[in-house]
Design an enzyme around this catalytic site. Structure first.
Site, PDB file in Angstrom:
ATOM      1  N   ASP A 137     -10.569  -9.773  -6.607  1.00  0.00           N
ATOM      2  CA  ASP A 137      -9.534  -8.727  -6.426  1.00  0.00           C
ATOM      3  C   ASP A 137      -9.151  -8.617  -4.955  1.00  0.00           C
ATOM      4  O   ASP A 137      -9.787  -7.842  -4.229  1.00  0.00           O
ATOM      5  CB  ASP A 137     -10.065  -7.397  -6.953  1.00  0.00           C
ATOM      6  CG  ASP A 137      -9.058  -6.264  -6.816  1.00  0.00           C
ATOM      7  OD1 ASP A 137      -7.873  -6.534  -6.566  1.00  0.00           O
ATOM      8  OD2 ASP A 137      -9.490  -5.107  -6.943  1.00  0.00           O
ATOM      9  N   GLU A 171      -2.006  -2.598  -1.516  1.00  0.00           N
ATOM     10  CA  GLU A 171      -1.972  -2.347  -2.964  1.00  0.00           C
ATOM     11  C   GLU A 171      -3.042  -1.346  -3.329  1.00  0.00           C
ATOM     12  O   GLU A 171      -2.844  -0.469  -4.172  1.00  0.00           O
ATOM     13  CB  GLU A 171      -2.174  -3.656  -3.740  1.00  0.00           C
ATOM     14  CG  GLU A 171      -1.985  -3.520  -5.253  1.00  0.00           C
ATOM     15  CD  GLU A 171      -3.241  -3.148  -6.044  1.00  0.00           C
ATOM     16  OE1 GLU A 171      -3.134  -2.910  -7.255  1.00  0.00           O
ATOM     17  OE2 GLU A 171      -4.328  -3.077  -5.458  1.00  0.00           O
ATOM     18  N   HIS A 287     -14.256  -3.911  -7.150  1.00  0.00           N
ATOM     19  CA  HIS A 287     -14.252  -2.945  -6.033  1.00  0.00           C
ATOM     20  C   HIS A 287     -15.640  -2.726  -5.420  1.00  0.00           C
ATOM     21  O   HIS A 287     -15.927  -1.643  -4.905  1.00  0.00           O
ATOM     22  CB  HIS A 287     -13.612  -1.604  -6.464  1.00  0.00           C
ATOM     23  CG  HIS A 287     -12.129  -1.704  -6.576  1.00  0.00           C
ATOM     24  ND1 HIS A 287     -11.315  -0.615  -6.835  1.00  0.00           N
ATOM     25  CD2 HIS A 287     -11.291  -2.773  -6.473  1.00  0.00           C
ATOM     26  CE1 HIS A 287     -10.045  -1.021  -6.864  1.00  0.00           C
ATOM     27  NE2 HIS A 287     -10.015  -2.314  -6.667  1.00  0.00           N
TER      28      HIS A 287
END
Ligand code: TRP
Ligand code: CA
Ligand code: ZN
Length: 317
Positions: A137, A171, A287
């Site tokens: 990510d 983002e 995350h």
């Protein structure tokens, strides 16, 4: 002759094959249409995509462990991607903005040529969260889009439409960079974008194969690619509007994209389709500090990178 979606069948070979089929006993057969001979998309070398991920990991490691908005690791990531594109012949533009009192950057790369009134865009966010390097990510999408752009240059591909690639900043702060880009487009230039393809998390370690359920033509293109591999897909449902396609969609631009899953858990039925581990998240390091180069499924990264190229080639021809 079976045309593999990821094969290296040249346009000339396709014309020859079609001519053979159309010819034979049919005297005075009509000339083969140019449109059937669109160049086949290349097989994107996954080793090249992984080499970009290694570089993004090194950038994070050298800059406090992340590539987050407003941090040195983000700017170094932008510089890395930009240098590759500049060397390949792209026209690159850095768009600067401010969010949470820190400077952010979008990188936009135009491939010279094509109809400027019909722009096909592919993009991905290049920022990570502060807690880790952000390799799945979203190093994964960023590296696949970069390698597709480099493949366009290597192939000297000059499609009918104009190609534009983008890497978004911030983002993770709420789609800030992509929204800034869309808000600063004139309505005329917005209307010239015939499609925006988004790639955010495409190498999840326990992967699913999810296609955004948005523009029907873009969705069909991705589904056709996966059908060619014999791999089932599902519609992306892990939070519609949670990535950079959302500002484009809100502005009326046709959108689509791919996703291999974040913190939702893979079901037993999904394991039957795709393998992997039932009851476990698609990305257990979502995350987190463990979103490193170890947090990538190479097969998913390879298939999805090839799908990026397939869509870019076929939607721009
Ligand atoms: N955009 C999210 C992030 O970067 C990840 C994500 C969650 C996502 N759900 C999604 C991306 C659906 C694409 C589609 O944290
Ligand atoms: Ca490949
Ligand atoms: Zn994220």
């Amino acid at each position: 002759m079976k045309l593999s979606v990821s094969g290296r069948v040249t346009a000339t070979a396709v014309v020859a094959a079609v001519s053979l089929l159309a010819g034979g006993s049919v005297a005075g057969a009509a000339p083969v249409q140019e449109s059937v001979a669109a160049a086949a998309a290349p097989d994107i070398p996954v080793a090249n995509v992984k080499a970009h991920l290694t570089q993004l990991q090194s950038i994070a490691t050298a800059n406090g462990g992340n590539r987050a908005h407003g941090r040195a690791g983000y700017k170094a990531s932008i510089d890395y991607v930009k240098a590759k594109l500049d060397a390949a012949g792209y026209t690159t533009t850095i768009q600067q903005f401010t969010s949470s009192s820190r400077t952010g950057y979008n990188l936009v790369a135009d491939w010279p040529g094509g109809d400027s009134n019909k722009v096909v865009m592919a993009g991905s966010h290049l920022d990570s969260v502060t807690s880790g390097a952000g390799i799945n990510d979203n190093g994964s999408g960023s590296a696949a889009v970069l390698e597709t752009a480099l493949a366009v240059a290597r192939a000297d591909y000059h499609p009918t439409k104009h190609l534009r690639f983008a890497w978004w900043g911030a983002e993770e702060l709420g789609l800030v960079g992509s929204r800034y880009y869309v808000n600063n487009l004139s309505s005329t230039n917005r209307a010239k974008i015939s499609g925006y393809l988004n790639f955010d998390m495409i190498g999840s370690p326990n992967p699913g194969y999810f296609v955004y359920d948005d523009d029907p033509t873009i969705e069909k293109t991705f589904k056709d690619y996966y059908a060619g591999l014999g791999i089932p897909t599902e519609i992306e449902t892990e939070g519609d509007g949670r990535s950079d396609h959302a500002p484009f969609k809100s502005a009326g631009v046709p959108v689509g994209g791919l996703f291999s899953g974040a913190d939702y858990r893979k079901t037993a039925a999904q394991v039957t389709k795709w393998g992997g581990t039932a009851g476990q998240a698609f990305d257990r390091c979502y995350h987190s500090s463990c979103d490193t180069t170890a947090n990538i499924n190479d097969t998913a990264l390879d298939r999805n990178s090839d799908a990026v190229a397939y869509a870019v080639w076929n939607l721009s021809a």
